[in-house]
Design an enzyme around this catalytic site. Structure first.
Site, PDB file in Angstrom:
ATOM      1  N   SER A  80      -4.656  -0.214   2.853  1.00  5.24           N
ATOM      2  CA  SER A  80      -4.081  -0.150   1.514  1.00  5.24           C
ATOM      3  C   SER A  80      -4.271   1.253   0.929  1.00  5.24           C
ATOM      4  O   SER A  80      -3.822   2.229   1.508  1.00  5.24           O
ATOM      5  CB  SER A  80      -4.710  -1.236   0.629  1.00  5.24           C
ATOM      6  OG  SER A  80      -3.983  -1.390  -0.561  1.00  5.24           O
ATOM      7  N   ASP A 231       0.388  -5.719   2.544  1.00  2.70           N
ATOM      8  CA  ASP A 231      -0.934  -5.093   2.490  1.00  2.70           C
ATOM      9  C   ASP A 231      -1.833  -5.526   3.652  1.00  2.70           C
ATOM     10  O   ASP A 231      -2.046  -6.708   3.886  1.00  2.70           O
ATOM     11  CB  ASP A 231      -1.588  -5.494   1.160  1.00  2.70           C
ATOM     12  CG  ASP A 231      -2.841  -4.708   0.848  1.00  2.70           C
ATOM     13  OD1 ASP A 231      -3.419  -4.100   1.756  1.00  2.70           O
ATOM     14  OD2 ASP A 231      -3.245  -4.712  -0.329  1.00  2.70           O
TER      15      ASP A 231
END
Length: 414
Positions: A80, A231
């Site tokens: 991320s 993600d």
């Protein structure tokens, strides 16, 4: 199979293997394999960025002003926001040197985070009922600025062009499985040589915050490979274990650039793992309240997302417990440094409050961590406990800087 046992078995196999025949060219003889890992956490990336700025400054004090983080780590892994940071650390400029310093990356957050997480959207999300229902049926942010700035700062570079090996996890929602992008794979498989910007947009596409990211790559035979990614934090918010396993596997099969290493264990590995902080254990949720929750309450509850908090925290904590257990079992605790703030409160615990006040508070937390004692997670309670005799985090990072410099000089001398 338990992840710790799996790692120990892999390491044991390597320790009993005499020699390796590399399939690719290896670097000079190395003493240790060096790993940097950076967690996910949105705007809280300011915390590890502050720590990295300190480490890079120490390296420059030792080896001169041109020293960069990517010069010293064999593998940098990030999820991320940590994935974006990883890419910025290793993306090359025209002179084949890193485009950005660690301090540049910290400043990147202060300038761009308010546009990635526009606070106008947040205010409307809380106060405007119509907008609230729009958020329920769609992501909180459209992600347009994140996509544009990722493409701008990473240019058109691809995974195989990185200055050191990277590992960036994502998750494919079409195939319901993790998709882990690595420099090693990109060099071997054409279809895995994605643009760094696409990989970073994907690993940052946190559910409920940003839309999934779709892109395609082309194989050597002209066929297309499509990706439908979100993600990487849903699979590995703390990518430390993925990095260790990847290196171990590559050495075991003789493909990693350090296949000249005839044996490896925790004493031959130096791992720096940087967290983005976790909320103070304030008993935010409990079974009594959650027993009455429906779907919307699990997704959104008083400004946060319980299901996202639970998955990301559980993922990071389990990795830290596994890796701590591994290094402890090999009596190599000092070769694994995890720096994590486990007492975030208020706005600092959010991943998307990008006000000047909150970002400065996050930077202060990073600086404060430097002066705190080295801590390790208690395997039974999950709480970080100070370690006697190992000094502060700044002292530990300084020690690591000298070890990294010595290792680099050792390789150059060979």
């Amino acid at each position: 199979m338990d992840a710790t046992l799996h790692l120990i078995i892999l390491l044991t196999l390597i320790m009993t293997t005499a020699t390796f025949q590399p399939l690719t060219a290896t670097l000079s003889k190395s003493s240790i394999v060096t790993v940097l890992s950076i967690d996910g956490g949105g705007v809280r990336g300011i915390i590890p960025a502050t720590l990295l700025s300190f480490l890079e400054l120490k390296l420059q004090e030792i080896d001169g002003p041109t020293a960069r983080i990517s010069d010293y780590f064999d593998v940098i892994a990030g999820t991320s926001t940590g994935g974006l940071m990883t890419a910025m650390l290793v993306v090359p400029g025209d002179d084949n040197r890193p485009l950005y310093t660690a301090n540049d990356i910290k400043e990147f957050y202060f300038y761009h985070a308010p546009k990635i997480f526009p606070q106008k959207s947040r205010i409307e999300f809380i106060n405007n009922v119509a907008h609230f229902f729009g958020e329920v049926i769609g992501p909180k942010y459209d992600g347009e600025y994140l996509r544009s700035i990722a493409r701008e700062v990473l240019q058109n570079q691809t995974l195989k062009q990185t200055l050191t090996d990277v590992i960036i996890p994502t998750f494919d929602i079409k195939h319901l499985q993790p998709m882990i992008f690595t420099t090693d794979d990109a060099k071997e498989f054409v279809w895995k040589d994605a643009r760094l910007s696409d990989v970073c947009i994907s690993t940052s596409a946190a559910p409920t915050f940003f839309p999934p990211h779709y892109f395609e790559t082309t194989n050597s035979d002209g066929t297309k490979r499509e990706f439908n990614l979100i993600d990487g934090g849903v699979a590995a918010n703390n990518p430390t274990q993925i990095a260790i396993t990847h290196i171990t596997k590559e050495i075991l099969i003789g493909k990693h650039k350090f296949s000249d290493i005839e044996s490896i264990d925790g004493r031959r590995m130096l791992v720096l793992s940087l967290g983005t902080g976790i909320p103070k254990r304030s008993e935010k949720y409990n079974s009594h309240k959650a027993s009455r929750w429906g779907l919307l309450n699990w997704v959104f509850n008083n400004g946060s997302s319980p299901i996202f908090d639970i998955y990301s925290d559980a993922s990071s904590d389990m990795v830290d417990i596994h890796v701590t257990t591994l290094f402890r079992s090999l009596n190599a605790q000092k070769n694994y440094l995890r720096i994590q703030e486990d007492n975030l409160v208020g706005d600092t615990s959010s991943v998307d409050i990008a006000t000047d006040e909150n970002m400065k508070a996050l930077e202060d937390i990073g600086r404060k961590l430097l002066n705190e004692k080295v801590s390790r997670v208690d395997i039974e309670t999950g709480i970080f406990q100070e370690v006697e005799g190992e000094g502060t985090n700044s002292e530990a990072l300084t020690r690591i800087a000298f070890l990294l410099s010595e290792e680099r000089k050792h390789r150059q001398s060979k």
